[in-house]
Design a protein around this motif. Structure first.
Motif, PDB file in Angstrom:
ATOM      1  N   GLN A 341       0.533   6.302  -8.706  1.00 50.48           N
ATOM      2  CA  GLN A 341      -0.117   5.705  -9.947  1.00 50.48           C
ATOM      3  C   GLN A 341       0.663   5.938 -11.349  1.00 50.48           C
ATOM      4  O   GLN A 341       1.206   6.883 -11.127  1.00 50.48           O
ATOM      5  CB  GLN A 341      -1.686   5.915 -10.118  1.00 50.48           C
ATOM      6  CG  GLN A 341      -2.413   5.105 -11.013  1.00 50.48           C
ATOM      7  CD  GLN A 341      -3.961   5.360 -11.034  1.00 50.48           C
ATOM      8  OE1 GLN A 341      -4.258   6.461 -10.341  1.00 50.48           O
ATOM      9  NE2 GLN A 341      -4.779   4.804 -11.633  1.00 50.48           N
ATOM     10  N   ARG A 345      -0.548   0.603 -15.225  1.00 51.58           N
ATOM     11  CA  ARG A 345      -0.021  -0.047 -14.036  1.00 51.58           C
ATOM     12  C   ARG A 345      -1.033  -0.311 -12.991  1.00 51.58           C
ATOM     13  O   ARG A 345      -2.060   0.415 -12.962  1.00 51.58           O
ATOM     14  CB  ARG A 345       1.233   0.408 -13.359  1.00 51.58           C
ATOM     15  CG  ARG A 345       2.468   0.455 -14.407  1.00 51.58           C
ATOM     16  CD  ARG A 345       3.014  -0.745 -14.692  1.00 51.58           C
ATOM     17  NE  ARG A 345       4.397  -0.293 -15.524  1.00 51.58           N
ATOM     18  CZ  ARG A 345       5.699  -0.392 -15.312  1.00 51.58           C
ATOM     19  NH1 ARG A 345       5.738  -0.218 -13.933  1.00 51.58           N
ATOM     20  NH2 ARG A 345       6.475  -0.110 -15.981  1.00 51.58           N
ATOM     21  N   GLY A 347      -2.882   0.028  -9.446  1.00 50.03           N
ATOM     22  CA  GLY A 347      -2.718   1.152  -8.550  1.00 50.03           C
ATOM     23  C   GLY A 347      -4.519   1.783  -8.465  1.00 50.03           C
ATOM     24  O   GLY A 347      -5.134   1.198  -9.161  1.00 50.03           O
ATOM     25  N   LEU A 349      -1.605   3.034  -5.393  1.00 51.97           N
ATOM     26  CA  LEU A 349      -1.166   2.603  -4.279  1.00 51.97           C
ATOM     27  C   LEU A 349      -0.843   3.782  -3.232  1.00 51.97           C
ATOM     28  O   LEU A 349      -0.568   4.719  -3.806  1.00 51.97           O
ATOM     29  CB  LEU A 349       0.204   1.703  -4.283  1.00 51.97           C
ATOM     30  CG  LEU A 349       0.215   0.507  -5.359  1.00 51.97           C
ATOM     31  CD1 LEU A 349       1.407   0.065  -5.821  1.00 51.97           C
ATOM     32  CD2 LEU A 349      -0.856  -0.651  -4.978  1.00 51.97           C
ATOM     33  N   TRP A 474       7.292   0.018  -7.975  1.00 49.24           N
ATOM     34  CA  TRP A 474       6.322  -0.434  -6.918  1.00 49.24           C
ATOM     35  C   TRP A 474       5.135  -0.606  -7.600  1.00 49.24           C
ATOM     36  O   TRP A 474       4.144  -1.386  -7.253  1.00 49.24           O
ATOM     37  CB  TRP A 474       6.045   1.120  -6.102  1.00 49.24           C
ATOM     38  CG  TRP A 474       7.280   1.130  -4.911  1.00 49.24           C
ATOM     39  CD1 TRP A 474       8.262   0.437  -4.908  1.00 49.24           C
ATOM     40  CD2 TRP A 474       7.328   2.328  -4.041  1.00 49.24           C
ATOM     41  NE1 TRP A 474       8.797   0.934  -3.801  1.00 49.24           N
ATOM     42  CE2 TRP A 474       8.458   2.112  -3.540  1.00 49.24           C
ATOM     43  CE3 TRP A 474       6.346   3.468  -3.924  1.00 49.24           C
ATOM     44  CZ2 TRP A 474       8.700   3.130  -2.636  1.00 49.24           C
ATOM     45  CZ3 TRP A 474       6.993   4.548  -2.990  1.00 49.24           C
ATOM     46  CH2 TRP A 474       8.063   4.358  -2.341  1.00 49.24           C
ATOM     47  N   THR A 475       4.802  -0.109  -9.057  1.00 48.78           N
ATOM     48  CA  THR A 475       3.384  -0.308  -9.580  1.00 48.78           C
ATOM     49  C   THR A 475       3.776  -1.321 -10.619  1.00 48.78           C
ATOM     50  O   THR A 475       2.711  -1.623 -11.460  1.00 48.78           O
ATOM     51  CB  THR A 475       3.017   0.965 -10.203  1.00 48.78           C
ATOM     52  OG1 THR A 475       4.047   1.449 -11.180  1.00 48.78           O
ATOM     53  CG2 THR A 475       2.708   2.175  -9.151  1.00 48.78           C
TER      54      THR A 475
END
Length: 488
Positions: A341, A345, A347, A349, A474-475
């Motif tokens: 996280q 953002r 999350g 995740l 990814w976030t």
């Protein structure tokens, strides 16, 4: 006719010389090949006695499958040294035959002999080898006179074997300082003056958790298993250089720094439940000649020297050196699941493997670049602190409880799960691209929680760049994600 008389005279002279040689002892000083002095089956020998000038210098006896020294002091024998001696005399060949039947054995130092080896076989049969003086200096390799006990022929044998038998009994002593394996040790304490550092295994050494160490003094913290195991291996493989004294006086112990040792090392065994039993205590004294240290094993009077390099890690032992510097505290193979996280953002995740063995992000089952997933895992395992401190506070999460607004710290959080026996590890660290930590050469703090432990790791900001880069991708909001995409 003259030629006939000359040939006949030469023949008579040759026969006369041959007769003289045979009469006077035969092959005096003649090199030989394959002449066996005595033949012994090493596995049949049950005891060895070495005499010097008629006096017993050492007695060794086989107990079970191992050799022990009984005299002049009951101590461990070097199995390698005893076996080497037996192998040499198993089929001992002469280098030269000096006399088939010597009249004056004292001329060779064999009456009485300088050294005598008595080998007693199963059933009581004795085989003896007598060693005399060193032969006069010649162009050949050094050698000594010898004969078999009860025999009349005198030979020469190689100096190496002869000098073993005429030398000190110390050469047959076991030079192992500590007769135990590092895997037997469940706890280690190093005391230096009023300061001490102690570590214990988390469990039995044969189990995964038993491979992990924990500091218990002067603080409670995860231990650096590699550093602690290295100390134990140094001690396990340390070898005695010199046997200084088997009966030291109080004054000698003081002079050698063993009345008030520079360091005392206590090793304990046990079952990993806290019921440790003492295995051994080693005292490390002052500096000896040739870059060595005086040492003594508690409960035994003998004083030895060992190379200082063998005990350097013990002398330098400290909590700072033994505390775990690897941030995650897991091996690459132990990593089972990650939760990530970042402030502001989406999350959190979770990164886990699907049924096909591919790393995916949950929720949603989004696939990720497999090389980047591996890169993140490698970067996490490789994180190490230059300095570690025990913290009292819980790190602030970048989630709902984190402060927001201008000036609020921008952080990322990673929760790492391993197998069931290893506690979950939570890391909270700054996002270095958006704060003071972005400066070149700057240090940042990574807060780590594992079980009841709270640690702060100080490391270069550059260490976090790869971790931050991948988590940021990814976030990122769906419209800006690069490497993550919805799985179809």
């Amino acid at each position: 006719m003259k030629r006939y008389y000359f040939t006949a005279a030469a023949g008579v002279l040759f026969l006369g010389l041959l007769g003289y040689v045979l009469w006077s002892g035969g092959t005096a000083g003649k090199p030989v090949t394959g002449r066996i002095i005595l033949k012994v089956e090493p596995q049949e020998v049950e005891s060895l006695t070495i005499r010097h000038d008629g006096q017993v210098a050492a007695v060794l006896r086989k107990v079970g499958e191992r050799w022990e020294i009984e005299r002049p002091r009951r101590v461990r024998a070097s199995q390698e040294a005893v076996q080497s001696l037996l192998d040499q005399v198993a089929s001992l060949e002469a280098r030269r035959v000096i006399a088939e039947k010597a009249e004056d054995l004292s001329a060779y130092g064999l009456e009485p002999p300088r050294a005598e080896l008595i080998m007693t076989e199963a059933g009581g049969t004795e085989r003896r080898l007598l060693v005399g003086n060193e032969t006069p200096v010649s162009s050949g390799a050094p050698a000594y006179y010898a004969r078999e006990g009860g025999g009349v022929a005198v030979y020469t044998i190689d100096a190496y074997l002869a000098e073993q038998l005429t030398g000190s009994w110390d050469q047959f002593r076991d030079r192992t300082l500590v007769a135990l394996s590092a895997d037997e040790v469940q706890a280690v304490v190093v005391r230096k003056g009023r300061r001490s550092v102690e570590a214990r295994r988390a469990g039995d050494s044969t189990t995964p958790e038993g491979q992990r160490w924990r500091l218990v003094e002067p603080l409670q913290a995860p231990g650096d298993s590699d550093a602690i195991e290295s100390v134990l291996r140094d001690l396990q493989f340390s070898r005695i250089s010199k046997f200084v004294s088997d009966d030291p006086s109080p004054g000698q112990l003081g002079a050698w720094g063993l009345k008030e040792p520079e360091a005392t090392v206590e090793l304990s065994g046990g079952d990993g439940t806290g019921n440790a039993s003492r295995l051994t205590v080693v005292l490390i004294g002052g500096t000896a000649p040739d870059q060595e240290r005086y040492v003594q094993v508690q409960g035994a009077p003998s004083v030895y020297t060992v190379p200082e390099s063998d005990v350097k890690s013990l002398l330098e032992a400290s909590a700072d050196g033994w505390i775990r510097r690897q941030v995650v505290g897991l091996s690459r193979n132990d990593l089972q699941r990650l939760s990530v996280q970042m402030s502001g953002r989406p999350g959190p995740l979770t990164l886990e493997k699907d049924s096909r063995g591919r790393w995916v992000l949950q929720p949603g089952g989004r696939s990720v670049d497999q090389q980047e997933a591996d890169s993140l895992l490698d970067a996490l395992v490789g994180l190490r602190g230059d300095r570690v401190e025990v913290a009292s506070r819980v790190a602030v999460s970048p989630g709902g409880n984190a402060p927001t607004g201008a000036g609020a710290p921008v952080t990322m959080e990673i929760t790492v799960a391993g197998n069931d026996r290893i506690p979950v590890t939570r890391l909270v660290m700054p996002v270095v691209s958006e704060g003071a930590g972005a400066g070149k050469g700057s240090q940042v703090e990574v807060h780590v929680e594992q079980g009841e432990d709270r640690l702060t790791y100080f490391m270069p900001a550059s260490s976090l760049q790869e971790v931050e880069r991948i988590i940021a991708q990814w976030t990122a909001p769906p419209s800006t994600q690069g490497t993550a995409s919805s799985e179809r």
